[in-house]
Write a protein that holds these residues in place. Structure first.
Motif, mmCIF file in Angstrom:
data_model
loop_
_atom_site.group_PDB
_atom_site.id
_atom_site.type_symbol
_atom_site.label_atom_id
_atom_site.label_comp_id
_atom_site.label_asym_id
_atom_site.label_seq_id
_atom_site.Cartn_x
_atom_site.Cartn_y
_atom_site.Cartn_z
ATOM 1 N N SER A 33 -6.144 -0.141 -7.689
ATOM 2 C CA SER A 33 -6.856 0.956 -7.176
ATOM 3 C C SER A 33 -8.098 0.982 -8.121
ATOM 4 N N SER A 78 1.251 1.577 -3.919
ATOM 5 C CA SER A 78 -0.172 2.168 -4.032
ATOM 6 C C SER A 78 -1.246 1.185 -4.463
ATOM 7 N N THR A 86 0.909 -1.169 0.024
ATOM 8 C CA THR A 86 -0.042 0.035 0.059
ATOM 9 C C THR A 86 0.902 1.282 0.253
ATOM 10 N N SER A 107 -4.344 -1.531 -3.309
ATOM 11 C CA SER A 107 -5.428 -1.298 -2.170
ATOM 12 C C SER A 107 -5.836 -2.591 -1.816
#
Length: 133
Positions: free
Chosen positions: A79, A62, A58, A64
Motif C-alpha cells: 500500500s 491488504s 487484497t 494493492s
C-alpha cells in the motif's frame, strides 16, 4: 447441538485449507526469474476482480493492485508503493499534462503470475495519463 459444532469445525477447516493452498500457490516462487518492467501507470478508479488471487491478496493480505500499460500487466504491491503512485489525483495530472512511469520488479511464481512486486523507480513523463473506470 452436535450439528453446529461439526458445522463450525467444517467451516473453520475450509478456511484454513483455503489459506494454506493460497499461500502455497501465490507465494511459491521460481527463484531464477525476477522480471522488471518499466511502463506507464494505468489509473483504475474502479478495479474490482473477484478471482481467488485477488481476494487473497487484497482482502486477506491488504495488498494493492497496480496496472501497467505494457501488456496491461497487473501487479500486487504494498500500500505504501500505491500511495507513491497516487500522490496527485490523476484528473489533476491530466489537466497538468503529465503522467507517471514506474519500474516494477517482481519474482515469477512457479504456478504462473508474479509475487508481490516492488516499485523501484517513478518518473514523471509528458503524456496524458491513462484513466479507466
Amino acid at each position: 447441538m452436535k450439528f453446529f459444532k461439526y458445522l463450525a469445525l467444517f467451516i473453520v477447516s475450509i478456511i484454513v485449507l483455503y489459506l494454506v493452498l493460497s499461500v502455497t500457490i501465490y507465494r511459491l516462487s521460481n527463484f531464477d526469474k525476477v522480471e522488471c518492467i518499466t511502463s506507464e501507470v494505468v489509473y483504475d478508479y474502479v478495479d474490482i476482480q473477484l478471482t481467488p488471487r485477488e481476494i487473497f491478496e487484497t482482502g486477506v493480505l491488504s495488498k494493492s493492485v497496480v496496472t501497467l500499460a505494457f501488456e496491461n500487466k497487473r501487479f500486487f504491491i504494498e500500500s505504501v508503493d500505491k500511495q507513491k503512485l497516487w500522490k496527485v489525483n490523476p484528473r489533476d495530472m491530466q489537466k497538468l499534462g503529465y503522467t507517471l512511469s514506474a519500474k516494477v520488479c517482481a519474482q515469477a511464481l512457479m504456478f504462473g503470475g508474479y509475487g508481490v512486486a516492488e516499485v523501484s523507480n517513478i518518473t514523471k513523463i509528458d503524456k496524458q495519463p491513462i484513466i479507466t473506470k
